[in-house]
Enzyme design. Structure first.
Site, PDB file in Angstrom:
ATOM      1  N   GLU A   1      40.374  37.595  12.607  1.00  0.00           N
ATOM      2  CA  GLU A   1      41.436  38.043  13.261  1.00  0.00           C
ATOM      3  C   GLU A   1      42.506  37.636  13.185  1.00  0.00           C
ATOM      4  O   GLU A   1      42.851  36.534  12.356  1.00  0.00           O
ATOM      5  CB  GLU A   1      40.940  37.741  15.031  1.00  0.00           C
ATOM      6  CG  GLU A   1      42.028  37.996  15.987  1.00  0.00           C
ATOM      7  CD  GLU A   1      42.372  36.974  16.899  1.00  0.00           C
ATOM      8  OE1 GLU A   1      42.288  37.201  18.156  1.00  0.00           O
ATOM      9  OE2 GLU A   1      42.305  35.701  16.632  1.00  0.00           O
TER      10      GLU A   1
ATOM     11  N   HIS B   1      50.184  32.771  16.440  1.00  0.00           N
ATOM     12  CA  HIS B   1      49.715  32.553  17.751  1.00  0.00           C
ATOM     13  C   HIS B   1      50.599  31.804  18.688  1.00  0.00           C
ATOM     14  O   HIS B   1      50.970  32.265  19.535  1.00  0.00           O
ATOM     15  CB  HIS B   1      48.273  31.942  17.782  1.00  0.00           C
ATOM     16  CG  HIS B   1      47.402  32.157  19.070  1.00  0.00           C
ATOM     17  ND1 HIS B   1      47.919  31.744  20.370  1.00  0.00           N
ATOM     18  CD2 HIS B   1      46.469  32.809  19.240  1.00  0.00           C
ATOM     19  CE1 HIS B   1      47.155  32.243  21.227  1.00  0.00           C
ATOM     20  NE2 HIS B   1      46.099  32.923  20.612  1.00  0.00           N
TER      21      HIS B   1
ATOM     22  N   ASP C   1      46.754  37.233  14.631  1.00  0.00           N
ATOM     23  CA  ASP C   1      47.746  37.559  15.961  1.00  0.00           C
ATOM     24  C   ASP C   1      48.915  37.856  15.341  1.00  0.00           C
ATOM     25  O   ASP C   1      49.334  37.331  14.465  1.00  0.00           O
ATOM     26  CB  ASP C   1      47.715  36.112  16.514  1.00  0.00           C
ATOM     27  CG  ASP C   1      46.529  35.632  17.129  1.00  0.00           C
ATOM     28  OD1 ASP C   1      45.982  36.138  17.775  1.00  0.00           O
ATOM     29  OD2 ASP C   1      46.017  34.486  16.638  1.00  0.00           O
TER      30      ASP C   1
ATOM     31  N   ASP D   1      44.870  41.339  16.835  1.00  0.00           N
ATOM     32  CA  ASP D   1      45.241  40.919  18.169  1.00  0.00           C
ATOM     33  C   ASP D   1      46.840  40.925  18.412  1.00  0.00           C
ATOM     34  O   ASP D   1      47.474  40.116  17.918  1.00  0.00           O
ATOM     35  CB  ASP D   1      44.804  39.629  18.511  1.00  0.00           C
ATOM     36  CG  ASP D   1      44.810  39.092  19.965  1.00  0.00           C
ATOM     37  OD1 ASP D   1      45.417  39.799  20.424  1.00  0.00           O
ATOM     38  OD2 ASP D   1      44.435  37.999  20.203  1.00  0.00           O
TER      39      ASP D   1
END
Length: 263
Positions: free
Chosen positions: A15, A31, A17, A75
């Site tokens: 993942e 993040h 961000d 994300d």
């Protein structure tokens, strides 16, 4: 550094961000605080640099190629963007994918799940698709899937996909930071929707962020298709034992991430 670490301990997906400026330009994989417990929240890399690196490690024949990395989740941190900036963000992500990931005419082979927080942010999808069609990138739709990640009502998400005329390539996430515990009611509902005969909007379900052995096993017992964890080696360990070894395995490139798996 972190990409190599997680792929090295068994992750078949990562993942990222993605943060944006106020005009919708994707800037960093980052993040910020708050983030999952026991993680460094402040590491960052330029988005274009990150994409180019994962391109290298997902391209067969490249010296850095890692066979097990097949799936990348974006994300998207869209919550501060106005509608025009959401549209621009869709254009920019599509453009950066084409320039920094598929620049070898698509030899890099990972699939991308584009994870949007809220159903109110569909201007992003409009911008993304407009750019794909303007630039003749339609062949890459096969590599793209969609997710709404803010734990909203599942019927609202279904209605949004219908409005967007999206009838496949969809995953449904359910989860919360690993610092907190979350019930399984919505996760169970999502799995039931996935398995409903005639369902055409929900292909896969994944849970996040599950770090405890018991939480990972509970999600597998419910029938999820994927688990996001800060400790992928724990998933590898679980899948090597007992009934989990018989029922599950880590996905490989030969598996279709948009196809609902019938157990």
């Amino acid at each position: 550094e972190m990409v190599d670490y997680y792929v090295g301990i068994g992750a078949n997906g990562l993942e990222m961000d993605v943060s944006f400026d106020s005009n919708g330009k994707a800037e960093y994989t980052y993040h910020g605080v708050p983030c999952d417990c026991f993680r460094s929240c402040t590491r960052s890399e330029k988005f274009s640099v990150y994409l180019d690196y994962v391109r290298q490690i997902t391209t067969p024949g490249n010296p850095k190629f890692r066979e097990n990395l097949i799936f990348l989740i974006m994300d998207l941190k869209l919550n501060d963007l106005e509608p025009h900036a959401l549209y621009n963000a869709g254009i920019d992500i599509a453009d950066q994918l084409s320039k920094n990931y598929w620049k070898d005419d698509g030899k890099a082979r990972a699939h991308f799940l584009i994870s949007i927080p809220y159903v109110s942010q569909t201007a992003f999808v409009d911008g993304f698709r407009w750019w794909f069609e303007k630039k003749g990138l339609e062949k890459y739709y096969e590599k793209i899937g969609w997710d709404f990640s803010a734990n909203e009502d599942l019927n609202s998400i279904q209605a949004t996909y219908q409005k967007l005329n999206i009838t496949g390539h969809t995953w449904q996430s359910d989860g919360i930071t690993n610092c907190l515990t979350r019930g399984t009611e919505r996760l169970t509902q999502a799995i039931q929707k996935r398995d409903t005969p005639g369902n055409s909007y929900l292909n896969k379900v994944y849970a996040w962020s599950l770090d405890k052995y018991g939480s990972i096993k509970q999600a597998l017992d419910l029938g999820v298709d994927g688990v996001m964890s800060n400790y992928p080696q724990r998933m590898v360990e679980i899948l090597s034992e007992g009934t989990y070894l018989e029922r599950f395995r880590l996905a490989t490139y030969e598996d279709n991430p948009w196809e609902t798996f019938k157990q």
